[in-house]
Design an enzyme around this catalytic site. Structure first.
Site, mmCIF file in Angstrom:
data_model
loop_
_atom_site.group_PDB
_atom_site.id
_atom_site.type_symbol
_atom_site.label_atom_id
_atom_site.label_comp_id
_atom_site.label_asym_id
_atom_site.label_seq_id
_atom_site.Cartn_x
_atom_site.Cartn_y
_atom_site.Cartn_z
ATOM 1 C CG HIS A 125 48.983 27.883 42.949
ATOM 2 N ND1 HIS A 125 47.853 27.351 42.248
ATOM 3 C CD2 HIS A 125 49.686 28.209 43.439
ATOM 4 C CE1 HIS A 125 48.010 28.168 41.659
ATOM 5 N NE2 HIS A 125 48.978 28.779 41.669
ATOM 6 C CG ASP A 203 51.822 22.662 42.940
ATOM 7 O OD1 ASP A 203 53.131 22.487 42.018
ATOM 8 O OD2 ASP A 203 50.723 22.720 43.230
ATOM 9 C CD GLN A 206 57.144 28.185 42.949
ATOM 10 O OE1 GLN A 206 57.597 29.104 42.644
ATOM 11 N NE2 GLN A 206 55.459 29.074 42.448
ATOM 12 C CE LYS A 229 54.173 28.924 38.406
ATOM 13 N NZ LYS A 229 54.019 29.578 39.181
ATOM 14 C CB CYS A 368 46.611 30.590 43.998
ATOM 15 S SG CYS A 368 46.464 32.217 42.644
HETATM 16 N N1 PMP Z 1 51.525 25.325 42.413
HETATM 17 C C1 PMP Z 1 51.943 26.251 42.610
HETATM 18 C C2 PMP Z 1 52.720 25.902 43.934
HETATM 19 C C3 PMP Z 1 52.635 27.504 42.158
HETATM 20 O O1 PMP Z 1 53.185 28.276 42.511
HETATM 21 C C4 PMP Z 1 51.585 28.119 40.971
HETATM 22 C C5 PMP Z 1 52.105 29.266 40.339
HETATM 23 N N2 PMP Z 1 51.569 29.974 41.269
HETATM 24 C C6 PMP Z 1 50.673 26.796 40.677
HETATM 25 C C7 PMP Z 1 50.534 25.505 40.397
HETATM 26 C C8 PMP Z 1 50.011 26.774 39.562
HETATM 27 O O2 PMP Z 1 50.629 26.728 37.732
HETATM 28 P P1 PMP Z 1 50.468 27.303 36.645
HETATM 29 O O3 PMP Z 1 49.710 28.861 36.592
HETATM 30 O O4 PMP Z 1 51.590 27.016 35.738
HETATM 31 O O5 PMP Z 1 49.531 25.857 36.408
#
Ligand code: PMP
Length: 412
Positions: A125, A203, A206, A229, A368
Protein backbone atom coordinates in the site's frame (compact mmCIF):
# COMPACT_ATOMS: atom_id res chain seq x y z
CA UNK A 1 -21.75 -24.65 8.76
CA UNK A 2 -21.14 -21.34 10.56
CA UNK A 3 -18.59 -21.25 13.34
CA UNK A 4 -20.79 -18.65 15.03
CA UNK A 5 -24.28 -17.23 14.81
CA UNK A 6 -24.22 -15.01 11.75
CA UNK A 7 -27.81 -13.77 12.18
CA UNK A 8 -27.16 -12.42 15.66
CA UNK A 9 -23.84 -10.96 14.54
CA UNK A 10 -25.56 -9.10 11.71
CA UNK A 11 -28.17 -7.83 14.13
CA UNK A 12 -25.34 -6.07 16.00
CA UNK A 13 -24.51 -3.87 12.98
CA UNK A 14 -27.31 -1.31 12.46
CA UNK A 15 -25.99 -0.15 9.08
CA UNK A 16 -26.25 -3.65 7.61
CA UNK A 17 -29.95 -3.74 8.25
CA UNK A 18 -30.89 -0.77 6.12
CA UNK A 19 -31.70 -0.50 2.44
CA UNK A 20 -28.94 0.76 0.18
CA UNK A 21 -31.43 2.18 -2.27
CA UNK A 22 -35.21 2.02 -1.93
CA UNK A 23 -36.08 -1.65 -1.60
CA UNK A 24 -32.51 -2.78 -2.45
CA UNK A 25 -30.71 -4.16 0.60
CA UNK A 26 -27.11 -3.20 1.26
CA UNK A 27 -24.45 -5.80 0.49
CA UNK A 28 -21.35 -4.22 1.98
CA UNK A 29 -18.21 -5.66 0.38
CA UNK A 30 -15.79 -2.78 0.89
CA UNK A 31 -14.41 -3.98 4.19
CA UNK A 32 -10.74 -3.71 3.22
CA UNK A 33 -11.32 0.06 2.94
CA UNK A 34 -13.24 0.30 6.21
CA UNK A 35 -15.43 -2.03 8.24
CA UNK A 36 -18.83 -1.36 9.79
CA UNK A 37 -19.25 -0.92 13.56
CA UNK A 38 -21.40 -2.96 15.95
CA UNK A 39 -23.73 -1.30 18.47
CA UNK A 40 -21.33 -2.44 21.23
CA UNK A 41 -18.81 0.07 19.82
CA UNK A 42 -21.37 2.76 18.99
CA UNK A 43 -22.82 2.55 22.51
CA UNK A 44 -19.41 3.00 24.12
CA UNK A 45 -18.75 6.16 22.07
CA UNK A 46 -22.15 7.52 23.05
CA UNK A 47 -21.65 6.69 26.74
CA UNK A 48 -18.27 8.38 26.79
CA UNK A 49 -19.63 11.66 25.42
CA UNK A 50 -22.82 11.53 27.50
CA UNK A 51 -21.41 10.34 30.82
CA UNK A 52 -17.69 10.93 31.34
CA UNK A 53 -16.31 13.17 28.59
CA UNK A 54 -13.13 14.85 29.89
CA UNK A 55 -9.47 15.16 29.00
CA UNK A 56 -7.15 12.34 30.05
CA UNK A 57 -4.03 12.28 32.24
CA UNK A 58 -4.70 15.80 33.56
CA UNK A 59 -7.73 16.53 35.65
CA UNK A 60 -7.92 15.67 39.32
CA UNK A 61 -11.63 15.19 39.02
CA UNK A 62 -13.86 12.20 38.71
CA UNK A 63 -14.71 12.56 35.03
CA UNK A 64 -11.08 12.89 34.00
CA UNK A 65 -10.15 9.91 36.14
CA UNK A 66 -12.90 7.84 34.54
CA UNK A 67 -11.89 8.89 31.04
CA UNK A 68 -8.22 8.14 31.78
CA UNK A 69 -9.06 4.72 33.21
CA UNK A 70 -11.16 3.80 30.15
CA UNK A 71 -8.52 5.14 27.74
CA UNK A 72 -5.73 3.16 29.44
CA UNK A 73 -7.94 0.10 29.84
CA UNK A 74 -8.38 0.06 26.06
CA UNK A 75 -4.59 0.03 25.68
CA UNK A 76 -4.42 -3.03 27.92
CA UNK A 77 -7.05 -4.73 25.75
CA UNK A 78 -5.01 -4.04 22.63
CA UNK A 79 -1.89 -5.35 24.37
CA UNK A 80 -3.65 -8.64 25.13
CA UNK A 81 -5.16 -8.78 21.64
CA UNK A 82 -1.77 -8.72 19.86
CA UNK A 83 0.13 -10.31 22.78
CA UNK A 84 2.58 -7.46 23.25
CA UNK A 85 4.86 -7.92 26.22
CA UNK A 86 3.95 -4.62 27.85
CA UNK A 87 1.31 -1.87 27.50
CA UNK A 88 4.26 0.50 27.03
CA UNK A 89 4.81 -1.09 23.63
CA UNK A 90 1.33 -0.07 22.46
CA UNK A 91 1.35 3.46 21.04
CA UNK A 92 -1.88 5.17 20.00
CA UNK A 93 -1.67 6.85 16.61
CA UNK A 94 -4.27 7.95 14.07
CA UNK A 95 -3.87 4.73 12.12
CA UNK A 96 -1.55 2.56 10.05
CA UNK A 97 -0.34 5.49 7.95
CA UNK A 98 0.65 7.57 10.97
CA UNK A 99 2.27 4.57 12.66
CA UNK A 100 4.54 3.91 9.67
CA UNK A 101 5.38 7.60 9.31
CA UNK A 102 6.27 7.73 13.00
CA UNK A 103 8.81 4.93 12.55
CA UNK A 104 10.22 6.50 9.38
CA UNK A 105 10.58 9.93 10.99
CA UNK A 106 12.03 8.80 14.33
CA UNK A 107 13.77 5.43 14.01
CA UNK A 108 14.51 6.08 10.32
CA UNK A 109 16.03 9.51 10.86
CA UNK A 110 18.27 8.32 13.68
CA UNK A 111 19.31 4.89 12.38
CA UNK A 112 19.55 5.18 8.60
CA UNK A 113 22.40 6.79 6.71
CA UNK A 114 23.17 7.37 3.03
CA UNK A 115 23.36 4.08 1.12
CA UNK A 116 21.32 2.06 3.65
CA UNK A 117 18.51 0.04 2.13
CA UNK A 118 14.87 -0.18 3.20
CA UNK A 119 13.47 -3.33 1.64
CA UNK A 120 9.80 -3.04 0.78
CA UNK A 121 7.78 -5.17 -1.67
CA UNK A 122 5.92 -4.74 -4.94
CA UNK A 123 2.58 -5.39 -3.22
CA UNK A 124 2.68 -2.58 -0.66
CA UNK A 125 0.00 0.00 0.00
CA UNK A 126 1.26 3.56 -0.60
CA UNK A 127 1.38 3.95 3.21
CA UNK A 128 4.34 1.56 3.28
CA UNK A 129 6.13 3.05 0.27
CA UNK A 130 5.79 6.83 0.37
CA UNK A 131 7.14 7.44 3.92
CA UNK A 132 10.31 5.55 2.92
CA UNK A 133 10.60 7.44 -0.36
CA UNK A 134 10.28 10.74 1.54
CA UNK A 135 13.04 9.63 3.87
CA UNK A 136 15.13 8.50 0.89
CA UNK A 137 14.86 11.97 -0.64
CA UNK A 138 16.02 13.50 2.65
CA UNK A 139 18.71 11.03 3.69
CA UNK A 140 19.90 9.38 0.47
CA UNK A 141 18.82 5.98 1.66
CA UNK A 142 17.67 3.51 -0.99
CA UNK A 143 14.25 1.86 -1.18
CA UNK A 144 14.11 -1.51 -2.95
CA UNK A 145 11.14 -3.73 -3.66
CA UNK A 146 10.98 -7.51 -3.40
CA UNK A 147 9.23 -8.75 -6.57
CA UNK A 148 6.10 -10.87 -6.65
CA UNK A 149 5.72 -14.15 -8.54
CA UNK A 150 3.04 -14.65 -11.22
CA UNK A 151 0.73 -16.31 -8.65
CA UNK A 152 0.76 -13.12 -6.54
CA UNK A 153 2.96 -14.46 -3.75
CA UNK A 154 6.21 -12.83 -2.72
CA UNK A 155 9.39 -14.09 -4.39
CA UNK A 156 11.03 -15.45 -1.25
CA UNK A 157 14.17 -16.49 -3.12
CA UNK A 158 14.65 -12.89 -4.27
CA UNK A 159 13.95 -11.74 -0.70
CA UNK A 160 16.76 -13.95 0.61
CA UNK A 161 19.19 -12.67 -2.00
CA UNK A 162 18.31 -9.03 -1.51
CA UNK A 163 18.68 -9.33 2.27
CA UNK A 164 22.03 -10.97 1.86
CA UNK A 165 23.46 -8.85 -0.95
CA UNK A 166 22.28 -5.36 0.03
CA UNK A 167 22.93 -3.24 3.13
CA UNK A 168 19.33 -3.75 4.30
CA UNK A 169 18.54 -2.07 7.62
CA UNK A 170 14.77 -2.43 7.59
CA UNK A 171 12.26 -4.72 5.91
CA UNK A 172 8.89 -2.94 5.50
CA UNK A 173 6.25 -5.45 4.42
CA UNK A 174 2.49 -5.94 4.46
CA UNK A 175 1.22 -8.94 6.40
CA UNK A 176 -1.73 -9.27 3.99
CA UNK A 177 -1.97 -7.44 0.64
CA UNK A 178 -5.04 -5.22 0.35
CA UNK A 179 -5.34 -6.09 -3.36
CA UNK A 180 -4.00 -9.60 -3.91
CA UNK A 181 -4.93 -10.86 -0.46
CA UNK A 182 -1.52 -12.58 -0.31
CA UNK A 183 -0.59 -13.59 3.23
CA UNK A 184 3.14 -13.07 3.58
CA UNK A 185 5.18 -15.50 5.72
CA UNK A 186 6.02 -12.90 8.35
CA UNK A 187 7.55 -15.26 10.91
CA UNK A 188 10.03 -16.56 8.33
CA UNK A 189 10.65 -13.09 6.91
CA UNK A 190 11.36 -11.76 10.41
CA UNK A 191 13.79 -14.59 11.14
CA UNK A 192 15.66 -13.99 7.86
CA UNK A 193 15.69 -10.21 8.42
CA UNK A 194 17.16 -10.65 11.89
CA UNK A 195 19.75 -13.18 10.69
CA UNK A 196 20.90 -10.52 8.26
CA UNK A 197 21.02 -7.74 10.84
CA UNK A 198 17.86 -5.97 9.66
CA UNK A 199 14.71 -5.01 11.56
CA UNK A 200 11.21 -5.72 10.27
CA UNK A 201 8.16 -3.44 10.23
CA UNK A 202 4.85 -5.09 9.40
CA UNK A 203 1.88 -3.26 7.90
CA UNK A 204 -0.85 -5.30 9.57
CA UNK A 205 -3.78 -3.14 8.40
CA UNK A 206 -5.28 -6.14 6.60
CA UNK A 207 -4.28 -8.90 9.02
CA UNK A 208 -5.02 -7.78 12.59
CA UNK A 209 -8.75 -7.29 11.82
CA UNK A 210 -9.07 -10.75 10.27
CA UNK A 211 -6.82 -13.34 11.94
CA UNK A 212 -5.04 -14.01 15.23
CA UNK A 213 -1.81 -11.96 15.29
CA UNK A 214 0.78 -12.50 18.02
CA UNK A 215 3.64 -10.01 17.82
CA UNK A 216 5.88 -12.10 20.06
CA UNK A 217 5.32 -15.33 18.11
CA UNK A 218 6.02 -13.47 14.84
CA UNK A 219 8.99 -11.72 16.47
CA UNK A 220 8.40 -8.49 14.56
CA UNK A 221 10.04 -5.21 15.59
CA UNK A 222 7.24 -2.85 14.58
CA UNK A 223 3.62 -3.55 13.64
CA UNK A 224 1.01 -1.04 12.48
CA UNK A 225 -2.78 -1.27 12.16
CA UNK A 226 -5.97 0.82 12.06
CA UNK A 227 -9.05 0.60 14.27
CA UNK A 228 -11.53 1.50 11.53
CA UNK A 229 -10.85 -1.72 9.61
CA UNK A 230 -11.55 -3.87 12.70
CA UNK A 231 -15.03 -2.75 13.75
CA UNK A 232 -13.66 0.25 15.67
CA UNK A 233 -13.86 4.02 15.10
CA UNK A 234 -11.83 6.06 12.63
CA UNK A 235 -9.05 8.36 13.86
CA UNK A 236 -7.25 5.80 15.99
CA UNK A 237 -4.70 3.09 15.30
CA UNK A 238 -1.74 1.40 16.85
CA UNK A 239 1.99 1.28 16.51
CA UNK A 240 3.44 -1.70 18.30
CA UNK A 241 7.20 -1.60 18.79
CA UNK A 242 9.64 -3.63 20.85
CA UNK A 243 10.33 -1.71 24.02
CA UNK A 244 14.09 -1.35 23.62
CA UNK A 245 13.63 0.11 20.14
CA UNK A 246 10.94 2.55 21.25
CA UNK A 247 13.01 3.62 24.28
CA UNK A 248 15.88 4.39 21.97
CA UNK A 249 13.79 6.47 19.51
CA UNK A 250 13.41 10.23 19.82
CA UNK A 251 9.86 11.60 20.05
CA UNK A 252 8.13 12.73 16.88
CA UNK A 253 5.60 15.44 17.66
CA UNK A 254 6.25 17.78 20.56
CA UNK A 255 3.67 19.21 22.94
CA UNK A 256 1.68 18.36 26.01
CA UNK A 257 1.68 14.88 27.57
CA UNK A 258 4.87 13.72 25.83
CA UNK A 259 7.19 15.65 28.16
CA UNK A 260 8.54 15.03 31.60
CA UNK A 261 9.83 18.55 32.27
CA UNK A 262 9.84 21.75 30.22
CA UNK A 263 11.91 24.88 30.85
CA UNK A 264 12.62 27.79 28.53
CA UNK A 265 15.97 26.17 27.83
CA UNK A 266 14.71 22.73 26.88
CA UNK A 267 12.60 19.68 27.69
CA UNK A 268 12.88 16.09 28.78
CA UNK A 269 10.66 13.31 27.56
CA UNK A 270 7.94 11.33 29.21
CA UNK A 271 8.29 7.53 29.34
CA UNK A 272 6.62 5.05 27.01
CA UNK A 273 4.05 5.07 25.57
CA UNK A 274 3.38 8.78 26.25
CA UNK A 275 6.61 9.97 24.64
CA UNK A 276 4.89 9.40 21.29
CA UNK A 277 1.45 10.72 22.23
CA UNK A 278 1.68 14.52 22.13
CA UNK A 279 -1.46 16.54 22.68
CA UNK A 280 -5.01 15.53 23.52
CA UNK A 281 -5.44 12.10 21.98
CA UNK A 282 -8.48 10.52 20.30
CA UNK A 283 -10.04 9.55 23.62
CA UNK A 284 -13.49 8.36 22.55
CA UNK A 285 -11.93 6.55 19.61
CA UNK A 286 -9.40 4.71 21.78
CA UNK A 287 -12.17 3.60 24.12
CA UNK A 288 -14.20 2.56 21.06
CA UNK A 289 -11.24 0.55 19.79
CA UNK A 290 -11.16 -1.22 23.16
CA UNK A 291 -14.83 -2.13 22.69
CA UNK A 292 -14.08 -3.41 19.17
CA UNK A 293 -11.29 -5.60 20.56
CA UNK A 294 -13.74 -6.98 23.14
CA UNK A 295 -16.21 -7.71 20.36
CA UNK A 296 -13.65 -9.50 18.18
CA UNK A 297 -12.22 -11.48 21.09
CA UNK A 298 -15.68 -12.61 22.19
CA UNK A 299 -16.28 -14.03 18.69
CA UNK A 300 -12.75 -15.43 18.60
CA UNK A 301 -10.25 -14.40 15.93
CA UNK A 302 -9.80 -18.02 14.83
CA UNK A 303 -13.59 -18.28 14.22
CA UNK A 304 -13.66 -14.98 12.35
CA UNK A 305 -10.75 -16.17 10.23
CA UNK A 306 -12.37 -19.53 9.49
CA UNK A 307 -15.65 -17.86 8.51
CA UNK A 308 -13.93 -15.37 6.20
CA UNK A 309 -11.82 -18.11 4.63
CA UNK A 310 -14.97 -20.06 3.80
CA UNK A 311 -16.65 -16.97 2.32
CA UNK A 312 -13.55 -16.11 0.28
CA UNK A 313 -13.23 -19.66 -1.05
CA UNK A 314 -16.89 -19.60 -2.09
CA UNK A 315 -16.51 -16.15 -3.69
CA UNK A 316 -13.48 -17.26 -5.73
CA UNK A 317 -15.36 -20.36 -6.87
CA UNK A 318 -18.42 -18.35 -7.93
CA UNK A 319 -16.39 -15.56 -9.59
CA UNK A 320 -14.50 -18.17 -11.63
CA UNK A 321 -17.86 -19.18 -13.17
CA UNK A 322 -18.45 -15.71 -14.63
CA UNK A 323 -16.99 -15.51 -18.16
CA UNK A 324 -14.51 -12.67 -18.63
CA UNK A 325 -13.88 -12.13 -14.91
CA UNK A 326 -10.27 -12.48 -13.74
CA UNK A 327 -9.41 -12.48 -10.04
CA UNK A 328 -5.91 -11.37 -9.05
CA UNK A 329 -3.75 -12.98 -6.40
CA UNK A 330 -3.24 -16.44 -4.92
CA UNK A 331 -5.83 -19.21 -4.68
CA UNK A 332 -8.29 -19.69 -1.85
CA UNK A 333 -6.66 -20.95 1.30
CA UNK A 334 -3.60 -18.81 0.68
CA UNK A 335 -5.17 -15.39 0.83
CA UNK A 336 -7.07 -13.01 3.04
CA UNK A 337 -10.70 -12.01 2.55
CA UNK A 338 -10.06 -9.98 -0.61
CA UNK A 339 -11.01 -10.56 -4.24
CA UNK A 340 -9.75 -7.90 -6.64
CA UNK A 341 -10.99 -8.59 -10.16
CA UNK A 342 -11.21 -7.28 -13.68
CA UNK A 343 -14.17 -7.70 -16.04
CA UNK A 344 -13.04 -8.06 -19.63
CA UNK A 345 -14.24 -5.14 -21.75
CA UNK A 346 -15.41 -3.04 -18.78
CA UNK A 347 -13.73 -0.34 -16.74
CA UNK A 348 -13.41 -1.05 -13.01
CA UNK A 349 -15.20 2.18 -12.08
CA UNK A 350 -18.18 1.40 -14.34
CA UNK A 351 -18.36 -2.07 -12.80
CA UNK A 352 -18.41 -0.61 -9.29
CA UNK A 353 -21.04 1.95 -10.20
CA UNK A 354 -23.39 -0.63 -11.70
CA UNK A 355 -22.82 -2.98 -8.77
CA UNK A 356 -23.76 -0.10 -6.49
CA UNK A 357 -27.07 0.23 -8.32
CA UNK A 358 -27.66 -3.44 -7.41
CA UNK A 359 -26.94 -2.66 -3.75
CA UNK A 360 -23.40 -4.07 -3.76
CA UNK A 361 -20.71 -1.75 -2.37
CA UNK A 362 -17.22 -2.55 -3.72
CA UNK A 363 -14.20 -0.38 -4.34
CA UNK A 364 -12.66 0.38 -7.71
CA UNK A 365 -9.34 1.94 -8.64
CA UNK A 366 -5.75 1.28 -7.71
CA UNK A 367 -6.56 0.80 -4.00
CA UNK A 368 -3.55 2.91 -3.00
CA UNK A 369 -1.26 0.37 -4.66
CA UNK A 370 -0.36 2.00 -7.98
CA UNK A 371 3.05 0.29 -8.30
CA UNK A 372 1.39 -3.13 -7.82
CA UNK A 373 -1.14 -2.36 -10.55
CA UNK A 374 1.71 -1.51 -12.91
CA UNK A 375 3.26 -4.93 -12.14
CA UNK A 376 -0.14 -6.59 -12.74
CA UNK A 377 -0.40 -4.50 -15.91
CA UNK A 378 -3.93 -3.25 -15.19
CA UNK A 379 -4.92 0.37 -14.63
CA UNK A 380 -7.58 -0.42 -12.07
CA UNK A 381 -9.42 -3.32 -10.46
CA UNK A 382 -12.73 -3.75 -8.71
CA UNK A 383 -12.40 -5.22 -5.24
CA UNK A 384 -14.82 -7.18 -3.11
CA UNK A 385 -13.57 -7.63 0.43
CA UNK A 386 -15.29 -9.53 3.22
CA UNK A 387 -15.62 -9.27 6.95
CA UNK A 388 -16.98 -11.26 9.85
CA UNK A 389 -20.62 -10.37 9.06
CA UNK A 390 -20.71 -11.23 5.34
CA UNK A 391 -22.71 -14.23 4.17
CA UNK A 392 -22.65 -16.76 1.34
CA UNK A 393 -25.93 -15.23 0.12
CA UNK A 394 -24.19 -11.90 -0.29
CA UNK A 395 -21.59 -13.55 -2.52
CA UNK A 396 -24.48 -14.82 -4.65
CA UNK A 397 -25.90 -11.29 -4.86
CA UNK A 398 -22.46 -10.03 -6.02
CA UNK A 399 -22.18 -12.72 -8.69
CA UNK A 400 -25.75 -12.21 -9.97
CA UNK A 401 -25.13 -8.46 -10.06
CA UNK A 402 -21.98 -9.07 -12.10
CA UNK A 403 -24.07 -10.79 -14.77
CA UNK A 404 -26.31 -7.70 -14.87
CA UNK A 405 -23.18 -5.52 -15.18
CA UNK A 406 -21.85 -7.62 -18.03
CA UNK A 407 -25.15 -7.47 -19.88
CA UNK A 408 -25.12 -3.70 -19.56
CA UNK A 409 -21.44 -3.02 -20.28
CA UNK A 410 -20.06 -5.80 -22.38
CA UNK A 411 -21.57 -6.21 -25.81
CA UNK A 412 -21.31 -9.09 -28.21
N1 PMP B 1 -1.84 -0.57 4.54
C1 PMP B 1 -2.77 -1.36 4.02
C2 PMP B 1 -2.38 -2.74 3.56
C3 PMP B 1 -4.08 -0.91 3.90
O1 PMP B 1 -5.00 -1.69 3.35
C4 PMP B 1 -4.40 0.39 4.35
C5 PMP B 1 -5.81 0.94 4.24
N2 PMP B 1 -6.33 0.96 2.94
C6 PMP B 1 -3.40 1.18 4.91
C7 PMP B 1 -2.13 0.66 4.99
C8 PMP B 1 -3.64 2.57 5.41
O2 PMP B 1 -4.47 2.55 6.51
P1 PMP B 1 -5.03 3.93 7.09
O3 PMP B 1 -5.62 4.66 5.93
O4 PMP B 1 -6.07 3.49 8.08
O5 PMP B 1 -3.90 4.64 7.72
Amino acid sequence: KYPYDIASIRADFPILNQDHHDGVPLVYLDNAASSQKPRQVLDVLDQYYRQYNANVHRGIHKLSEEATAAYEDARKKVRRFINANSRREVIYTRGTTESINLVAQTWGRTHLKAGDVVLSTQMEHHANIVPWQMLAAERNIIVKYVPILPDGTLDMEAYGHMLHDEPVKLVAVAHVSNVLGTVNPIEEMARLAHENGALILVDAAQSVPHMPVDVQALDVDFLAFSSHKMAGPTGIGILYGKRALLEDMPPWMGGGDMISTVTFEGSTWNGLPYKFEAGTPSIAEAIGLGAAVDYLMALGMEHIHAHEQAITEYALERLAEVPGVTVFGPDAGQKGAVAAFAVEGAHAHDVAQLLDAEGVAVRAGHHCAMPLHSVLNVAATSRASFYLYNTFDEVDVLVNALYVVKNTLVRG
